[in-house]
Motif scaffolding. Structure first.
Motif, PDB file in Angstrom:
ATOM      1  N   TYR A 138       0.765  -1.062  -0.131  1.00 45.83           N
ATOM      2  CA  TYR A 138      -0.003   0.108  -0.021  1.00 45.83           C
ATOM      3  C   TYR A 138       1.052   1.229   0.042  1.00 45.83           C
ATOM      4  CZ  TYR A 138      -3.905   3.226   0.884  1.00 45.83           C
ATOM      5  OH  TYR A 138      -4.721   3.993   0.889  1.00 45.83           O
ATOM      6  N   CYS A 139       1.940   1.348   0.936  1.00 46.32           N
ATOM      7  CA  CYS A 139       2.954   2.422   0.941  1.00 46.32           C
ATOM      8  C   CYS A 139       3.579   2.651  -0.223  1.00 46.32           C
ATOM      9  CB  CYS A 139       3.447   2.513   2.310  1.00 46.32           C
ATOM     10  SG  CYS A 139       2.447   2.720   3.860  1.00 46.32           S
ATOM     11  N   ILE A 140       4.176   1.519  -0.824  1.00 46.91           N
ATOM     12  CA  ILE A 140       4.889   1.617  -2.100  1.00 46.91           C
ATOM     13  C   ILE A 140       4.033   2.261  -3.188  1.00 46.91           C
ATOM     14  CG2 ILE A 140       5.989   0.211  -3.859  1.00 46.91           C
ATOM     15  CD1 ILE A 140       6.636  -1.837  -1.771  1.00 46.91           C
ATOM     16  N   ARG A 141       3.043   1.678  -3.339  1.00 47.49           N
ATOM     17  CA  ARG A 141       2.131   2.371  -4.281  1.00 47.49           C
ATOM     18  C   ARG A 141       1.869   3.693  -4.021  1.00 47.49           C
ATOM     19  NH1 ARG A 141       0.646  -1.203  -8.324  1.00 47.49           N
ATOM     20  NH2 ARG A 141       1.210  -3.619  -7.856  1.00 47.49           N
ATOM     21  N   SER A 142       1.198   4.090  -2.802  1.00 41.35           N
ATOM     22  CA  SER A 142       0.624   5.269  -2.791  1.00 41.35           C
ATOM     23  C   SER A 142       1.733   6.541  -2.613  1.00 41.35           C
ATOM     24  CB  SER A 142       0.074   5.479  -1.177  1.00 41.35           C
ATOM     25  OG  SER A 142       0.710   5.256  -0.363  1.00 41.35           O
ATOM     26  N   HIS A 143       2.921   6.109  -2.087  1.00 38.04           N
ATOM     27  CA  HIS A 143       3.983   6.998  -2.015  1.00 38.04           C
ATOM     28  C   HIS A 143       4.843   7.259  -3.433  1.00 38.04           C
ATOM     29  CE1 HIS A 143       3.490   8.938   1.761  1.00 38.04           C
ATOM     30  NE2 HIS A 143       3.067   7.616   2.282  1.00 38.04           N
ATOM     31  N   THR A 144       4.667   5.913  -4.398  1.00 38.53           N
ATOM     32  CA  THR A 144       5.358   6.280  -5.636  1.00 38.53           C
ATOM     33  C   THR A 144       4.549   6.997  -6.385  1.00 38.53           C
ATOM     34  OG1 THR A 144       6.194   3.959  -5.347  1.00 38.53           O
ATOM     35  CG2 THR A 144       5.695   4.981  -7.549  1.00 38.53           C
ATOM     36  N   ALA A 145       3.149   6.921  -6.352  1.00 37.91           N
ATOM     37  CA  ALA A 145       2.190   7.876  -6.933  1.00 37.91           C
ATOM     38  C   ALA A 145       2.636   9.284  -6.499  1.00 37.91           C
ATOM     39  CB  ALA A 145       0.985   7.495  -6.564  1.00 37.91           C
ATOM     40  N   ALA A 146       2.673   9.583  -5.188  1.00 37.97           N
ATOM     41  CA  ALA A 146       3.164  10.881  -4.706  1.00 37.97           C
ATOM     42  C   ALA A 146       4.407  11.477  -5.394  1.00 37.97           C
ATOM     43  CB  ALA A 146       3.163  10.771  -3.139  1.00 37.97           C
ATOM     44  N   ALA A 147       5.562  10.545  -5.369  1.00 36.14           N
ATOM     45  CA  ALA A 147       6.838  10.737  -5.918  1.00 36.14           C
ATOM     46  C   ALA A 147       6.615  11.116  -7.449  1.00 36.14           C
ATOM     47  CB  ALA A 147       7.770   9.718  -5.546  1.00 36.14           C
ATOM     48  N   ARG A 148       5.826  10.331  -7.967  1.00 41.73           N
ATOM     49  CA  ARG A 148       5.797  10.857  -9.330  1.00 41.73           C
ATOM     50  C   ARG A 148       4.956  11.859  -9.583  1.00 41.73           C
ATOM     51  NH1 ARG A 148       7.063   6.724 -12.576  1.00 41.73           N
ATOM     52  NH2 ARG A 148       6.806   4.538 -11.904  1.00 41.73           N
ATOM     53  N   ALA A 149       4.100  12.578  -8.925  1.00 41.66           N
ATOM     54  CA  ALA A 149       3.468  13.834  -8.702  1.00 41.66           C
ATOM     55  C   ALA A 149       4.295  14.847  -8.507  1.00 41.66           C
ATOM     56  CB  ALA A 149       2.381  13.801  -7.866  1.00 41.66           C
TER      57      ALA A 149
END
Length: 140
Positions: free
Chosen positions: A82-93
């Motif tokens: 969950y954290c990998i996916r949510s913070h990867t999305a945030a990092a991409r943003a």
């Protein structure tokens, strides 16, 4: 499946609803993710976690992208999908490129490998790496 209900806005206590309002305002979106919705089952924990996360991930000595990369790296080390996916999305943003992501994955993987080797071999820490010892890495 979550071990606690994923609460809808209609199911929130007033305290949890106030935290969701802060999340929406700060992030400039109506979307509140499942982490917060599950945590809303315990409004004091929701509020405490939101306040801590807002402080840690807010402005500081590290730029926002670096903070997200660190969050992803630790989440990888802890196997938190969950954290990998949510913070990867945030990092991409925040501008993370595919090259940065792949390099970070390589660093995390290498650190995990060498950490396990050092732990398994019980390698003692060099005196030069200790803060109380003079050495090439402890210069003031």
């Amino acid at each position: 499946m979550s071990t606690m209900p994923i609460l809808t806005d209609e199911q929130l206590t007033p305290e949890a609803a106030a935290v969701f309002a802060e999340i929406r305002a700060l992030r400039k979106t109506d979307f509140v993710n499942n982490f917060w919705r599950v945590l809303a089952n315990d409004p004091p924990a929701l509020k405490r976690t939101w306040e801590s996360l807002r402080q840690v991930m807010g402005p500081g000595a590290l730029d926002p992208l670096t903070k997200e990369l660190l969050y992803v790296a630790v989440s990888m080390a802890n196997s938190c999908e969950y954290c990998i996916r949510s913070h990867t999305a945030a990092a991409r943003a925040r501008g993370m490129t595919d090259a940065q992501y792949m390099e970070m994955v390589s660093v995390v993987a290498m650190a995990a490998e060498t950490n396990r080797m050092v732990i398994s071999l019980q390698v003692p820490v060099d005196a030069a790496f200790l803060p109380e010892q003079p050495g090439p890495f402890n210069q003031v």
